[in-house]
Write a protein that holds these residues in place. Structure first.
Motif, PDB file in Angstrom:
ATOM      1  N   ALA A 125       0.893  -1.305  -0.128  1.00  0.00           N
ATOM      2  CA  ALA A 125       0.287  -0.040   0.210  1.00  0.00           C
ATOM      3  C   ALA A 125       1.017   1.465   0.165  1.00  0.00           C
ATOM      4  O   ALA A 125       1.936   1.474   0.942  1.00  0.00           O
ATOM      5  CB  ALA A 125      -1.138   0.132   1.179  1.00  0.00           C
ATOM      6  N   TYR A 162      -0.701   4.581  -0.035  1.00  0.00           N
ATOM      7  CA  TYR A 162      -0.713   5.665   0.951  1.00  0.00           C
ATOM      8  C   TYR A 162      -1.394   4.823   2.301  1.00  0.00           C
ATOM      9  O   TYR A 162      -1.317   3.483   2.443  1.00  0.00           O
ATOM     10  CB  TYR A 162      -2.582   6.017   0.455  1.00  0.00           C
ATOM     11  CG  TYR A 162      -2.267   6.833  -0.791  1.00  0.00           C
ATOM     12  CD1 TYR A 162      -1.286   7.602  -0.509  1.00  0.00           C
ATOM     13  CD2 TYR A 162      -2.159   6.157  -1.653  1.00  0.00           C
ATOM     14  CE1 TYR A 162      -0.397   8.759  -2.249  1.00  0.00           C
ATOM     15  CE2 TYR A 162      -1.724   6.790  -3.021  1.00  0.00           C
ATOM     16  CZ  TYR A 162      -1.470   7.840  -3.225  1.00  0.00           C
ATOM     17  OH  TYR A 162      -0.817   8.555  -4.122  1.00  0.00           O
ATOM     18  N   GLY A 163      -1.173   5.165   3.531  1.00  0.00           N
ATOM     19  CA  GLY A 163      -1.548   4.568   4.797  1.00  0.00           C
ATOM     20  C   GLY A 163      -2.438   3.641   4.116  1.00  0.00           C
ATOM     21  O   GLY A 163      -2.535   2.453   5.683  1.00  0.00           O
ATOM     22  N   THR A 164      -3.863   3.331   4.072  1.00  0.00           N
ATOM     23  CA  THR A 164      -4.932   2.704   4.540  1.00  0.00           C
ATOM     24  C   THR A 164      -4.666   1.058   3.467  1.00  0.00           C
ATOM     25  O   THR A 164      -5.269   2.474   2.314  1.00  0.00           O
ATOM     26  CB  THR A 164      -6.439   3.252   4.801  1.00  0.00           C
ATOM     27  OG1 THR A 164      -5.911   4.691   5.178  1.00  0.00           O
ATOM     28  CG2 THR A 164      -7.262   1.893   5.151  1.00  0.00           C
ATOM     29  N   PRO A 165      -4.426   1.061   3.440  1.00  0.00           N
ATOM     30  CA  PRO A 165      -4.149  -0.127   2.256  1.00  0.00           C
ATOM     31  C   PRO A 165      -6.308  -0.392   2.076  1.00  0.00           C
ATOM     32  O   PRO A 165      -6.647  -0.699   2.312  1.00  0.00           O
ATOM     33  CB  PRO A 165      -4.055  -1.526   2.628  1.00  0.00           C
ATOM     34  CG  PRO A 165      -4.102  -1.660   4.047  1.00  0.00           C
ATOM     35  CD  PRO A 165      -4.336  -0.286   4.689  1.00  0.00           C
ATOM     36  N   GLN A 166      -5.880  -0.577   0.192  1.00  0.00           N
ATOM     37  CA  GLN A 166      -7.416  -0.495  -0.368  1.00  0.00           C
ATOM     38  C   GLN A 166      -7.701  -1.780  -0.674  1.00  0.00           C
ATOM     39  O   GLN A 166      -6.893  -3.021  -0.666  1.00  0.00           O
ATOM     40  CB  GLN A 166      -6.920  -0.546  -2.018  1.00  0.00           C
ATOM     41  CG  GLN A 166      -7.200   1.529  -1.639  1.00  0.00           C
ATOM     42  CD  GLN A 166      -6.882   1.991  -3.661  1.00  0.00           C
ATOM     43  OE1 GLN A 166      -7.726   1.721  -3.704  1.00  0.00           O
ATOM     44  NE2 GLN A 166      -5.657   2.529  -3.353  1.00  0.00           N
ATOM     45  N   ARG A 167      -8.758  -2.354  -0.761  1.00  0.00           N
ATOM     46  CA  ARG A 167      -9.587  -4.038  -0.557  1.00  0.00           C
ATOM     47  C   ARG A 167     -10.436  -3.326  -1.430  1.00  0.00           C
ATOM     48  O   ARG A 167     -11.339  -2.465  -1.458  1.00  0.00           O
ATOM     49  CB  ARG A 167     -10.191  -4.477   0.460  1.00  0.00           C
ATOM     50  CG  ARG A 167      -8.933  -5.405   1.413  1.00  0.00           C
ATOM     51  CD  ARG A 167      -8.508  -4.030   2.098  1.00  0.00           C
ATOM     52  NE  ARG A 167      -6.732  -4.990   1.786  1.00  0.00           N
ATOM     53  CZ  ARG A 167      -5.949  -5.508   3.022  1.00  0.00           C
ATOM     54  NH1 ARG A 167      -7.058  -6.071   4.515  1.00  0.00           N
ATOM     55  NH2 ARG A 167      -5.243  -5.948   2.992  1.00  0.00           N
ATOM     56  N   ASN A 206     -12.435  -9.716   2.555  1.00  0.00           N
ATOM     57  CA  ASN A 206     -12.312  -9.002   4.193  1.00  0.00           C
ATOM     58  C   ASN A 206     -11.421  -9.851   5.679  1.00  0.00           C
ATOM     59  O   ASN A 206     -10.677  -9.865   6.275  1.00  0.00           O
ATOM     60  CB  ASN A 206     -13.358  -7.804   4.438  1.00  0.00           C
ATOM     61  CG  ASN A 206     -12.701  -6.565   4.294  1.00  0.00           C
ATOM     62  OD1 ASN A 206     -11.840  -6.466   3.445  1.00  0.00           O
ATOM     63  ND2 ASN A 206     -13.997  -6.030   4.192  1.00  0.00           N
ATOM     64  N   GLY A 229      -1.934  -7.195   6.374  1.00  0.00           N
ATOM     65  CA  GLY A 229      -2.252  -6.274   6.716  1.00  0.00           C
ATOM     66  C   GLY A 229      -2.174  -5.002   6.052  1.00  0.00           C
ATOM     67  O   GLY A 229      -2.822  -3.695   5.613  1.00  0.00           O
ATOM     68  N   ALA A 230      -0.916  -4.046   6.066  1.00  0.00           N
ATOM     69  CA  ALA A 230      -0.268  -3.561   4.382  1.00  0.00           C
ATOM     70  C   ALA A 230      -0.365  -3.863   3.460  1.00  0.00           C
ATOM     71  O   ALA A 230       0.816  -2.868   2.913  1.00  0.00           O
ATOM     72  CB  ALA A 230       1.203  -3.454   5.595  1.00  0.00           C
ATOM     73  N   ASP A 234      -2.025  -3.760   0.066  1.00  0.00           N
ATOM     74  CA  ASP A 234      -3.806  -3.765  -1.059  1.00  0.00           C
ATOM     75  C   ASP A 234      -3.674  -4.842  -1.942  1.00  0.00           C
ATOM     76  O   ASP A 234      -3.371  -5.687  -2.134  1.00  0.00           O
ATOM     77  CB  ASP A 234      -3.395  -2.088  -2.027  1.00  0.00           C
ATOM     78  CG  ASP A 234      -3.812  -0.753  -2.137  1.00  0.00           C
ATOM     79  OD1 ASP A 234      -3.333  -0.893  -1.173  1.00  0.00           O
ATOM     80  OD2 ASP A 234      -2.453  -0.247  -2.828  1.00  0.00           O
TER      81      ASP A 234
END
Ligand code: TYD
Ligand code: MG
Length: 451
Positions: free
Chosen positions: A314, A316-321, A332, A347-348, A350
């Motif tokens: 990822a 950017y900070g929040t990984p995309q799903r 998820n 966890g880190a 995309d």
């Protein structure tokens, strides 16, 4: 002058109210109550002269005689299968689907291919528009008559004149009857015109195919009672940006609802896809990481479907799903299982998941292919193209059995796959098969076997 009788109908669920209210107390939708005029007259038969047989004497089940089941076969095998063997005389079939998905195309094509006399009534398109469509379909059958009309009384007059074997209505929302003063498409009109069509179908043993629009939730627009009234409810679905369409039956009084039909929308109409597995697996030269083939089952039909996953760091900070054709919540869950039970650090990262062909898969047997595709992308190590997977993943990370495993194995074998991975707890027939069956019970095992 007689007093005009009116009531309020919820346009969403069809419930009737004597007074207006802001919210429907039945389905809790706001602002859906509309005043409609209901004026009833005594003679509302589709044809006044039809004599009525008295069939209402009670009989023991053993005494009841059934006529040998006769069905009108359409030239369209996929439709015949979905209906359970063809059109039953006197049945009313409702076909729903998104705008532009191909409902009119499907029914016009079937009408043109039929060897019986068909009356195709359209309230949506002019005769010349339909002619243009028929030219695209390259069919000029003179057995099929086209009528543009929206008033049911006029339609029945034309039926008496032409005496068709099959009636097609495009669409129920455009029809209106003289006996009710509401505008076409309102709940009371839909109910009434459907009732007239059903009466006509039952009294003359003519099958009637009716197109119905759907509302924004995806169910057939108008009252829910419509679906209760008709004999068969079919749904035509697919992704408009893809060419594949699926015809599903949601209700069928004359057959199972497990069958489904697959079509491909071409420039010249809908083509029946009798071997769908071959088209749902994308053509590629080399082994690419992140793809796995699942042996799924749609209704009664085994389908080999390719799953593609992309796992990357990822930025950017929040990984995309993101998932297309697969439930995001389930993705998820699967990622959480991989993290917690099998120790894969995703966890880190995309994670993107895609099911080829624009098909939405609800069969849980696809889980194992999803996990394998994700692991393959994460490891950047390809899974051989001739491997396939069929198992569900549980919350404890266990690989669980799925139903109809023999059918899945046979389909995989037929298409030339060399290995199928299934749950250790799945019981299957131990025939002499050309395909190797690998039984696994934990995610770690499958990881060790693949990479
Ligand atoms: P249509 O049957 O009008 O959809 P519905 O009745 O469900 O609203 O289908 C329209 C779409 O189908 C339109 O976008 C064009 C496409 N189409 C083809 O791709 N090939 C064809 O031969 C025909 C007749 C339509
Ligand atoms: Mg249409």
């Amino acid at each position: 002058m007689a007093k005009v009788k009116t009531t309020f109908f919820c346009q969403n669920c069809g419930t009737q109210f004597p007074k207006w209210a802001g919210k429907c107390t039945s389905c809790n939708e706001w602002n859906t109550l509309v005043e409609e005029i209901v004026q009833k007259e005594e003679k509302r038969n589709w044809k006044q002269s039809t004599p009525k047989k008295n069939t209402n004497t009670p009989l023991a089940v053993s005494e009841i005689e059934i006529d040998k089941e006769i069905r009108l076969h359409t030239q369209n095998n996929e439709l015949n299968n979905v209906l359970g063997g063809g059109l039953v005389p006197g049945s009313v079939i409702l076909l729903g689907g998104e705008p532009g998905i191909g409902k009119s195309t499907l029914l016009l094509q079937i009408a043109l291919e039929m060897q019986h006399r068909v009356l195709y009534v359209s309230g949506e398109e002019s005769q010349s528009q339909i002619k243009m469509r028929a030219e695209r379909l390259q069919n000029n059958n003179s057995n099929c008559l086209i009528l543009t009309e929206t008033k049911t009384q006029n339609i029945f007059k034309n039926i008496e004149a032409t005496n068709p074997d099959v009636l097609v209505i495009d669409s129920i929302q455009t029809l209106y009857t003289d006996y009710i003063d509401a505008s076409p498409g309102t709940v009371s009109q839909i109910k009434e015109t459907t009732a007239e069509l059903i009466k006509f179908a039952k009294e003359t043993a003519t099958p009637v195919l009716v197109i119905g629009h759907i509302n924004k939730e995806g169910s057939i627009a108008g009252p829910k009672i419509l679906e209760h009234m008709v004999d068969v409810v079919l749904q035509f679905e697919g992704d408009r940006n893809h060419t594949y369409r699926i015809l599903r039956s949601q209700k069928n009084r004359f057959g199972s609802t497990a069958e489904l039909g697959i079509y491909e929308m071409l420039g010249t109409g809908l083509r029946e896809v009798s071997n769908p597995s071959e088209i749902l697996i994308s053509e590629k030269d080399a082994d690419l990481s992140g793809t796995a083939v699942a042996a799924t089952l749609e209704g009664m039909r085994p389908l080999m479907i390719e799953v593609q996953a992309l796992v990357s760091s990822a930025v950017y900070g929040t990984p995309q799903r993101s998932a297309t054709g697969y439930n995001l919540k389930r993705l998820n869950m699967i990622l959480a299982v991989l993290e917690k039970r099998a120790g894969f650090r995703l966890g880190a990262k995309d994670v993107f998941l895609n099911i080829t062909g624009g098909i939405h898969v609800a069969d849980p047997a696809i889980d194992l292919a999803v996990i394998s595709a994700i692991l393959s992308s994460n490891e950047d190590d390809a899974i051989p193209q001739n491997y396939t997977f069929a198992a569900e993943i549980g919350l404890a990370g266990e690989i669980r059995p799925v139903n109809k495993i023999d059918q899945r194995i046979s389909e995989a074998e037929k298409l030339g796959f060399e290995k199928i991975f299934i749950s250790k707890f799945n019981k299957f027939k131990k025939d002499n098969r050309a395909i190797e069956i690998v039984c696994v019970s934990k995610i770690e095992e499958i990881y060790a076997l693949l990479f």
